[in-house]
Design a protein around this motif. Sequence first.
Motif, PDB file in Angstrom:
ATOM      1  N   ALA A  40       3.735 -31.591  -5.779  1.00 51.57           N
ATOM      2  CA  ALA A  40       4.783 -31.530  -6.799  1.00 51.57           C
ATOM      3  C   ALA A  40       5.013 -30.120  -7.313  1.00 51.57           C
ATOM      4  N   HIS A  41       3.970 -29.331  -7.456  1.00 51.89           N
ATOM      5  CA  HIS A  41       4.098 -27.996  -8.056  1.00 51.89           C
ATOM      6  C   HIS A  41       3.405 -26.958  -7.183  1.00 51.89           C
ATOM      7  N   PRO A  42       3.961 -26.663  -6.001  1.00 53.51           N
ATOM      8  CA  PRO A  42       3.333 -25.665  -5.135  1.00 53.51           C
ATOM      9  C   PRO A  42       3.436 -24.270  -5.744  1.00 53.51           C
ATOM     10  N   GLU A  43       2.438 -23.446  -5.478  1.00 59.83           N
ATOM     11  CA  GLU A  43       2.493 -22.059  -5.937  1.00 59.83           C
ATOM     12  C   GLU A  43       3.392 -21.228  -5.037  1.00 59.83           C
ATOM     13  N   ARG A  44       3.344 -21.521  -3.720  1.00 56.97           N
ATOM     14  CA  ARG A  44       4.090 -20.722  -2.759  1.00 56.97           C
ATOM     15  C   ARG A  44       4.718 -21.633  -1.704  1.00 56.97           C
ATOM     16  N   VAL A  45       5.974 -21.351  -1.366  1.00 56.92           N
ATOM     17  CA  VAL A  45       6.707 -22.094  -0.341  1.00 56.92           C
ATOM     18  C   VAL A  45       7.352 -21.088   0.603  1.00 56.92           C
ATOM     19  N   LEU A  46       7.266 -21.348   1.893  1.00 55.06           N
ATOM     20  CA  LEU A  46       7.945 -20.555   2.907  1.00 55.06           C
ATOM     21  C   LEU A  46       9.029 -21.411   3.542  1.00 55.06           C
ATOM     22  N   VAL A  47      10.267 -20.891   3.574  1.00 50.41           N
ATOM     23  CA  VAL A  47      11.379 -21.586   4.205  1.00 50.41           C
ATOM     24  C   VAL A  47      11.761 -20.835   5.474  1.00 50.41           C
ATOM     25  N   VAL A  48      11.664 -21.508   6.608  1.00 49.34           N
ATOM     26  CA  VAL A  48      12.008 -20.927   7.911  1.00 49.34           C
ATOM     27  C   VAL A  48      13.331 -21.517   8.370  1.00 49.34           C
ATOM     28  N   THR A  49      14.306 -20.663   8.688  1.00 45.31           N
ATOM     29  CA  THR A  49      15.582 -21.135   9.201  1.00 45.31           C
ATOM     30  C   THR A  49      15.993 -20.315  10.412  1.00 45.31           C
ATOM     31  N   GLN A  82      10.649 -23.937 -11.631  1.00 49.97           N
ATOM     32  CA  GLN A  82       9.340 -24.272 -12.189  1.00 49.97           C
ATOM     33  C   GLN A  82       8.305 -23.182 -11.920  1.00 49.97           C
ATOM     34  N   GLY A  83       8.743 -22.054 -11.331  1.00 58.91           N
ATOM     35  CA  GLY A  83       7.852 -20.918 -11.160  1.00 58.91           C
ATOM     36  C   GLY A  83       7.255 -20.753  -9.779  1.00 58.91           C
ATOM     37  N   THR A  84       7.638 -21.579  -8.823  1.00 59.80           N
ATOM     38  CA  THR A  84       7.132 -21.447  -7.458  1.00 59.80           C
ATOM     39  C   THR A  84       7.692 -20.183  -6.805  1.00 59.80           C
ATOM     40  N   GLU A  85       6.832 -19.462  -6.101  1.00 64.64           N
ATOM     41  CA  GLU A  85       7.263 -18.300  -5.328  1.00 64.64           C
ATOM     42  C   GLU A  85       7.768 -18.787  -3.971  1.00 64.64           C
ATOM     43  N   VAL A  86       9.038 -18.536  -3.677  1.00 58.65           N
ATOM     44  CA  VAL A  86       9.651 -18.976  -2.424  1.00 58.65           C
ATOM     45  C   VAL A  86      10.064 -17.763  -1.609  1.00 58.65           C
ATOM     46  N   VAL A  87       9.732 -17.790  -0.329  1.00 57.61           N
ATOM     47  CA  VAL A  87      10.100 -16.733   0.621  1.00 57.61           C
ATOM     48  C   VAL A  87      10.960 -17.354   1.711  1.00 57.61           C
ATOM     49  N   ALA A  94      16.430 -28.210  -3.447  1.00 57.33           N
ATOM     50  CA  ALA A  94      14.974 -28.290  -3.579  1.00 57.33           C
ATOM     51  C   ALA A  94      14.385 -26.932  -3.911  1.00 57.33           C
ATOM     52  N   VAL A  95      14.901 -25.883  -3.265  1.00 58.90           N
ATOM     53  CA  VAL A  95      14.417 -24.532  -3.551  1.00 58.90           C
ATOM     54  C   VAL A  95      14.644 -24.186  -5.014  1.00 58.90           C
ATOM     55  N   MET A  96      15.810 -24.514  -5.553  1.00 61.78           N
ATOM     56  CA  MET A  96      16.103 -24.234  -6.955  1.00 61.78           C
ATOM     57  C   MET A  96      15.143 -24.957  -7.878  1.00 61.78           C
ATOM     58  N   ARG A 110       0.997 -17.222   2.818  1.00 60.60           N
ATOM     59  CA  ARG A 110      -0.002 -18.236   2.506  1.00 60.60           C
ATOM     60  C   ARG A 110       0.586 -19.404   1.705  1.00 60.60           C
ATOM     61  N   PRO A 111       1.582 -20.076   2.266  1.00 57.75           N
ATOM     62  CA  PRO A 111       2.283 -21.136   1.525  1.00 57.75           C
ATOM     63  C   PRO A 111       1.531 -22.463   1.530  1.00 57.75           C
ATOM     64  N   GLN A 112       1.744 -23.239   0.471  1.00 57.35           N
ATOM     65  CA  GLN A 112       1.289 -24.633   0.459  1.00 57.35           C
ATOM     66  C   GLN A 112       2.265 -25.536   1.220  1.00 57.35           C
ATOM     67  N   ILE A 113       3.537 -25.144   1.268  1.00 58.63           N
ATOM     68  CA  ILE A 113       4.569 -25.911   1.966  1.00 58.63           C
ATOM     69  C   ILE A 113       5.374 -24.967   2.848  1.00 58.63           C
ATOM     70  N   VAL A 114       5.623 -25.386   4.078  1.00 64.63           N
ATOM     71  CA  VAL A 114       6.590 -24.703   4.941  1.00 64.63           C
ATOM     72  C   VAL A 114       7.769 -25.651   5.157  1.00 64.63           C
ATOM     73  N   VAL A 115       8.956 -25.199   4.767  1.00 63.78           N
ATOM     74  CA  VAL A 115      10.196 -25.923   5.030  1.00 63.78           C
ATOM     75  C   VAL A 115      10.771 -25.360   6.323  1.00 63.78           C
ATOM     76  N   MET A 116      11.151 -26.227   7.252  1.00 67.50           N
ATOM     77  CA  MET A 116      11.557 -25.770   8.578  1.00 67.50           C
ATOM     78  C   MET A 116      12.490 -26.784   9.221  1.00 67.50           C
ATOM     79  N   PRO A 117      13.307 -26.372  10.187  1.00 69.72           N
ATOM     80  CA  PRO A 117      14.121 -27.351  10.903  1.00 69.72           C
ATOM     81  C   PRO A 117      13.233 -28.287  11.717  1.00 69.72           C
TER      82      PRO A 117
END
Length: 249
Positions: free
Chosen positions: A16-25, A45-50, A38-40, A119-126
């Motif tokens: 629910a509250h990851p510290e870091r998320v990486l989005v690969v497109t 909530q303070g998550t660092e997104v790359v 989702a990124v917004m 070092r993400p807790q979640i990777v968003v990817m196709p």
Amino acid sequence: MTPAPLPHAPGPAVTAHPERVLVVTAHPDDVEFCAAGAVMQWTDQGTEVVYCVLTDGDNGGFDKALPRQTISPLRRAEQRMAAKMCGVDDVRFLSYPDGRLEPCMDLRRDLARVIRQTRPQIVVMPSPEINWGRMPDLHPDHRAAGEAALRAVYPDARNPFAHPALLREEKLDIWEVPELWLMTGPTPNHWVDVTEQFPRKLAALSVHTSQTAHLDDLEALLRDWQSEHALDGGLPAGRLAEAFQVVRV
């Protein structure tokens, strides 16, 4: 980290509250179409997104009069501006050729590098799977990006003997990604209610003028698509959603 379900998001337990998320497109604008809401929510909530964008999208666009050599810098600028509107300041481009993306070893290494750096807790990817129900999702670059990202998550980023120069020369220690969010796949199991974020999502997508300025009905197209997702996810009438397949690694 104990996973917990997000509000208005039926489906599997998620972080629910990851510290870091990486989005690969694969291309600039992919995240605005598929995951900006989702990124917004994360960045609010303070998550660092790359963002890690694998190509510059230099095969894209609709204006034949626009010199092709201007497309890459234009699309990079559009993506950076759209990212800022989503609360994302770190946008990385790997500049692989648009339309010819393959899950090669070089791409796997470059993605493993980014994963170890962020070092993400979640990777968003196709999703690497074919979604026959939606033709725009069949772009081969999307599935190649998904396949390369999946291989980079498992096993490359977590294996000290994969791409040994990352550890030996760049001092990038291994990282195990606990959770994947797959976009555009045929079997979503998690829907994020983005009704409140929709105006911001539309505004961010509209920044990609090289791809969307010729569309008179962009809002209607996006609203129809997000409404379908919400219906599939069992959300109340009138809600809008983004769809993902969440996989616990």
